[in-house]
Design a protein around this motif. Structure first.
Motif, mmCIF file in Angstrom:
data_model
loop_
_atom_site.group_PDB
_atom_site.id
_atom_site.type_symbol
_atom_site.label_atom_id
_atom_site.label_comp_id
_atom_site.label_asym_id
_atom_site.label_seq_id
_atom_site.Cartn_x
_atom_site.Cartn_y
_atom_site.Cartn_z
ATOM 1 N N LEU A 310 -13.303 8.217 -6.407
ATOM 2 C CA LEU A 310 -13.407 8.153 -4.945
ATOM 3 C C LEU A 310 -12.199 7.405 -4.404
ATOM 4 C CD1 LEU A 310 -17.173 7.098 -4.769
ATOM 5 C CD2 LEU A 310 -16.233 9.348 -4.199
ATOM 6 N N SER A 311 -11.902 7.589 -3.129
ATOM 7 C CA SER A 311 -10.757 6.876 -2.541
ATOM 8 C C SER A 311 -10.973 5.359 -2.614
ATOM 9 C CB SER A 311 -10.592 7.295 -1.078
ATOM 10 O OG SER A 311 -9.694 6.402 -0.447
ATOM 11 N N VAL A 312 -9.915 4.636 -2.935
ATOM 12 C CA VAL A 312 -10.011 3.172 -2.969
ATOM 13 C C VAL A 312 -9.027 2.533 -1.986
ATOM 14 C CG1 VAL A 312 -10.900 2.976 -5.317
ATOM 15 C CG2 VAL A 312 -8.428 3.041 -4.954
ATOM 16 N N THR A 313 -8.432 3.351 -1.124
ATOM 17 C CA THR A 313 -7.420 2.821 -0.204
ATOM 18 C C THR A 313 -8.001 1.655 0.614
ATOM 19 O OG1 THR A 313 -6.435 4.995 -0.094
ATOM 20 C CG2 THR A 313 -5.764 3.431 1.600
ATOM 21 N N THR A 314 -9.123 1.883 1.268
ATOM 22 C CA THR A 314 -9.709 0.843 2.112
ATOM 23 C C THR A 314 -10.446 -0.200 1.275
ATOM 24 O OG1 THR A 314 -10.073 2.591 3.717
ATOM 25 C CG2 THR A 314 -11.124 0.492 4.172
ATOM 26 N N GLU A 315 -11.213 0.259 0.301
ATOM 27 C CA GLU A 315 -12.030 -0.672 -0.494
ATOM 28 C C GLU A 315 -11.144 -1.605 -1.328
ATOM 29 O OE1 GLU A 315 -12.563 2.475 -0.058
ATOM 30 O OE2 GLU A 315 -14.543 2.507 0.896
ATOM 31 N N GLY A 316 -10.063 -1.060 -1.880
ATOM 32 C CA GLY A 316 -9.134 -1.891 -2.649
ATOM 33 C C GLY A 316 -8.453 -2.905 -1.745
ATOM 34 N N ALA A 317 -8.100 -2.457 -0.527
ATOM 35 C CA ALA A 317 -7.443 -3.357 0.430
ATOM 36 C C ALA A 317 -8.390 -4.493 0.837
ATOM 37 C CB ALA A 317 -6.983 -2.573 1.658
ATOM 38 N N MET A 318 -9.673 -4.155 1.062
ATOM 39 C CA MET A 318 -10.640 -5.190 1.454
ATOM 40 C C MET A 318 -10.861 -6.181 0.308
ATOM 41 S SD MET A 318 -13.446 -3.329 3.920
ATOM 42 C CE MET A 318 -14.070 -2.173 2.737
ATOM 43 N N ALA A 319 -10.955 -5.652 -0.901
ATOM 44 C CA ALA A 319 -11.156 -6.525 -2.063
ATOM 45 C C ALA A 319 -9.965 -7.459 -2.228
ATOM 46 C CB ALA A 319 -11.352 -5.676 -3.323
ATOM 47 N N LYS A 320 -8.772 -6.912 -2.110
ATOM 48 C CA LYS A 320 -7.536 -7.702 -2.274
ATOM 49 C C LYS A 320 -7.449 -8.773 -1.187
ATOM 50 C CE LYS A 320 -2.806 -8.163 -1.895
ATOM 51 N NZ LYS A 320 -2.133 -9.155 -1.107
ATOM 52 N N LEU A 321 -7.683 -8.365 0.054
ATOM 53 C CA LEU A 321 -7.602 -9.300 1.187
ATOM 54 C C LEU A 321 -8.588 -10.454 0.995
ATOM 55 C CD1 LEU A 321 -6.799 -10.098 4.123
ATOM 56 C CD2 LEU A 321 -8.558 -8.513 4.923
ATOM 57 N N TYR A 322 -9.836 -10.101 0.728
ATOM 58 C CA TYR A 322 -10.865 -11.134 0.664
ATOM 59 C C TYR A 322 -10.702 -12.031 -0.576
ATOM 60 C CZ TYR A 322 -15.117 -13.655 1.185
ATOM 61 O OH TYR A 322 -15.998 -14.685 1.353
ATOM 62 N N ILE A 368 -0.490 -6.449 5.660
ATOM 63 C CA ILE A 368 -0.446 -4.991 5.462
ATOM 64 C C ILE A 368 -1.841 -4.461 5.093
ATOM 65 C CG2 ILE A 368 0.580 -3.126 4.054
ATOM 66 C CD1 ILE A 368 2.504 -4.447 6.160
ATOM 67 N N GLN A 369 -2.592 -5.239 4.320
ATOM 68 C CA GLN A 369 -3.972 -4.805 4.004
ATOM 69 C C GLN A 369 -4.794 -4.695 5.283
ATOM 70 O OE1 GLN A 369 -4.134 -3.893 0.872
ATOM 71 N NE2 GLN A 369 -2.134 -4.853 0.703
ATOM 72 N N LYS A 370 -4.575 -5.651 6.208
ATOM 73 C CA LYS A 370 -5.340 -5.599 7.474
ATOM 74 C C LYS A 370 -4.980 -4.356 8.275
ATOM 75 C CE LYS A 370 -5.998 -10.567 7.778
ATOM 76 N NZ LYS A 370 -5.655 -11.813 8.445
ATOM 77 N N MET A 371 -3.691 -3.974 8.222
ATOM 78 C CA MET A 371 -3.285 -2.731 8.893
ATOM 79 C C MET A 371 -4.051 -1.540 8.323
ATOM 80 S SD MET A 371 0.874 -3.022 9.183
ATOM 81 C CE MET A 371 1.083 -1.316 8.771
ATOM 82 N N VAL A 372 -4.132 -1.496 6.991
ATOM 83 C CA VAL A 372 -4.798 -0.371 6.307
ATOM 84 C C VAL A 372 -6.289 -0.343 6.670
ATOM 85 C CG1 VAL A 372 -5.477 0.474 4.007
ATOM 86 C CG2 VAL A 372 -3.151 -0.370 4.379
ATOM 87 N N ILE A 373 -6.920 -1.510 6.607
ATOM 88 C CA ILE A 373 -8.369 -1.591 6.860
ATOM 89 C C ILE A 373 -8.656 -1.271 8.337
ATOM 90 C CG2 ILE A 373 -10.391 -3.122 6.848
ATOM 91 C CD1 ILE A 373 -8.735 -4.767 4.638
ATOM 92 N N GLY A 374 -7.832 -1.836 9.220
ATOM 93 C CA GLY A 374 -8.020 -1.609 10.655
ATOM 94 C C GLY A 374 -7.883 -0.138 11.007
ATOM 95 N N ARG A 375 -6.856 0.498 10.469
ATOM 96 C CA ARG A 375 -6.649 1.933 10.751
ATOM 97 C C ARG A 375 -7.844 2.748 10.279
ATOM 98 N NH1 ARG A 375 -0.702 2.575 8.496
ATOM 99 N NH2 ARG A 375 0.410 1.630 10.212
ATOM 100 N N SER A 376 -8.331 2.410 9.081
ATOM 101 C CA SER A 376 -9.445 3.173 8.522
ATOM 102 C C SER A 376 -10.703 2.968 9.371
ATOM 103 C CB SER A 376 -9.663 2.726 7.073
ATOM 104 O OG SER A 376 -10.983 2.800 6.711
ATOM 105 N N ALA A 377 -10.939 1.713 9.804
ATOM 106 C CA ALA A 377 -12.143 1.435 10.594
ATOM 107 C C ALA A 377 -12.097 2.127 11.952
ATOM 108 C CB ALA A 377 -12.295 -0.071 10.778
ATOM 109 N N LEU A 378 -10.886 2.313 12.474
ATOM 110 C CA LEU A 378 -10.756 2.888 13.825
ATOM 111 C C LEU A 378 -10.572 4.409 13.807
ATOM 112 C CD1 LEU A 378 -8.416 0.104 15.233
ATOM 113 C CD2 LEU A 378 -10.756 0.566 15.981
ATOM 114 N N SER A 379 -10.471 4.981 12.607
ATOM 115 C CA SER A 379 -10.171 6.435 12.557
ATOM 116 C C SER A 379 -11.416 7.275 12.837
ATOM 117 C CB SER A 379 -9.606 6.803 11.197
ATOM 118 O OG SER A 379 -10.611 6.665 10.234
#
Ligand SMILES: Cc1cc2nc3c(=O)[nH]c(=O)nc-3n(C[C@H](O)[C@H](O)[C@H](O)COP(=O)(O)OP(=O)(O)OC[C@H]3O[C@@H](n4cnc5c(N)ncnc54)[C@H](O)[C@@H]3O)c2cc1C
Length: 379
Positions: A310-322, A368-379
């Motif tokens: 499954l895609s990990v773009t957002t989930e990996g970014a959230m895990a890394k950020l947190y 940059i992770q916040k950019m990725v997560i924010g974009r995904s949440a707003l898409s």
């Protein structure tokens, strides 16, 4: 039903934990102090099959999955940040060829990385291309059966000790990100040079270096994947790599610091009682533990998604950020619990605090992770 590690994953956890205690921990302070790459540890990791965890046996890997890789990184990081960085970034480089290399490339280059003791490095960053990785200036120009590489890369982990490098370079400069390709470069190729070796705040044994290409002739068979598709390949590979390189590493460092803090708070007596009796410190311990557990489940979940394809773009970014913010928080509080002793190099806490910081920076900064997560949440 509760989440449980499989028997194989538990076995990996126990094996790598023992390895980290017996091999990594005893030299962690020394390699940090001397800024020394732990060649002897890397050799032993290869002999024990640890470098091959999560890769197919067909190419010299040890089998198992991303969760096993995650747990292995976490266990190493508990005892030595440098070793976990060396291990996970090496594995991240190997992952790139695992995902996009041809059978012949895997036989020639993945096998030595997994079972041959050769260190791998992933070379994307340049002086003017950090967060904006699209701004590369290294070029690869076609010339008969070869490409000729010119340019330089900076901050490359394992840069001064690796044998195999995965290098991103422009093959069609006007096309920007659609004109970037990936090449496999060997350390011995004429024109390949190691430049400045960095002195760093943390993960000091990870041999971070500048690498320079002066008319390096790379055969066309070392082009990885399709021409001009290197940028999207690199992003896909980093999406998965940051689950281990940053999130699992951060989680492990936090856990290691937490264990030291709990132990110390039970032993250190002030005002006639162990300081663990003080509610102020118990609250620190509670906050540390809660953040560690939250980081663990975000990280394991991202690894699980990777195993499910499954895609990990957002989930990996959230895990890394947190997890990286948790690691900085936990190591900071662990040092505070140690008082003045924590500030001294006799205790491992100040090293853990220094090691934790990098997880907020590499594999894409937290901004940059916040950019990725924010974009995904707003898409
Ligand atoms: C120890 C170490 C090891 C490394 N290992 C490797 C490696 O093996 N291979 C490799 O290719 N690279 C590696 N790197 C490079 C690393 O990935 C980059 O340092 C990182 O991506 C940040 O790039 P930069 O340092 O140029 O910072 P910059 O991109 O210049 O960022 C500076 C600041 O600006 C912020 N910023 C930038 N753009 C934005 C934006 N659009 N919105 C909000 N904030 C923004 C950043 O978050 C940061 O806080 C390593 C770096 C270090 C320090």
């Amino acid at each position: 039903m509760d989440f449980r590690l499989t028997p194989e994953q538990v076995m990996i956890q126990k094996t790598v934990r023992k390895f980290a205690e017996e091999v990594c921990e005893p030299i962690a302070a020394e390699i940090d102090k001397e800024h020394r790459f732990p060649h002897e540890t890397f050799k032993k990791m290869t002999e024990c099959g640890i470098t091959g965890i999560g890769f197919p046996k067909e190419y010299g890997g040890s089998g198992l999955d991303k969760i096993a890789q995650t747990i292995a990184t976490e266990e190493l990081a508990k005892k030595c940040g440098t070793t976990s960085a060396v291990f996970s970034i090496h594995q991240g480089a190997a992952w790139f060829i695992h995902l996009f290399g041809s059978h012949e490339q895997k036989e020639k280059y993945l096998r030595p990385l997994l079972e041959g003791g050769v260190v791998g490095a992933f070379a994307l960053t340049e002086p003017n291309a950090g967060s904006d990785a699209s701004n590369l200036q290294t070029v690869a120009v076609e010339d008969g059966d070869d490409y000729i590489l010119n340019g330089s890369k900076c901050f490359i982990t394992g840069g001064s000790v690796a044998g195999i490098y995965f290098v991103l370079a422009l093959t069609d400069p006007p096309a920007k990100t659609r004109g970037i390709s990936a090449f496999i470069v060997e350390a011995g190729m004429p024109g390949f040079e190691v430049g400045k070796i960095e002195e760093k705040m943390g993960i000091r044994g990870s041999a971070t270096a500048e690498i320079i290409f002066k008319d390096v002739r790379v055969p066309k068979e070392n082009l990885m994947g399709k021409l001009n598709k290197g940028f999207s390949m690199a992003l896909a590979s980093i999406d998965a790599a940051r689950i281990t390189v940053a999130a699992a590493q951060a989680l492990g460092i936090a856990e290691g610091a937490f264990e030291h803090a709990v132990q110390y708070s039970k032993e250190r007596v002030q005002f006639g009682k162990p300081i663990s009796y003080k509610q102020g410190l118990q609250w620190y311990i509670a906050e540390m533990k809660t953040r560690i557990e939250a980081a663990r489940w975000l990280t394991y979940h991202a690894a699980w998604r990777s195993d499910q394809k499954l895609s990990v773009t957002t989930e990996g970014a959230m895990a890394k950020l947190y997890a990286s913010e948790a690691a900085s928080f936990v190591t900071n509080k662990a040092l505070q619990i140690h008082g003045g002793y924590g500030y001294m190099m006799d205790y491992p806490i100040e090293r853990m605090l220094r090691d934790a910081k990098i997880t907020e920076i590499y594999e894409g900064t937290n901004e940059i992770q916040k950019m990725v997560i924010g974009r995904s949440a707003l898409s």
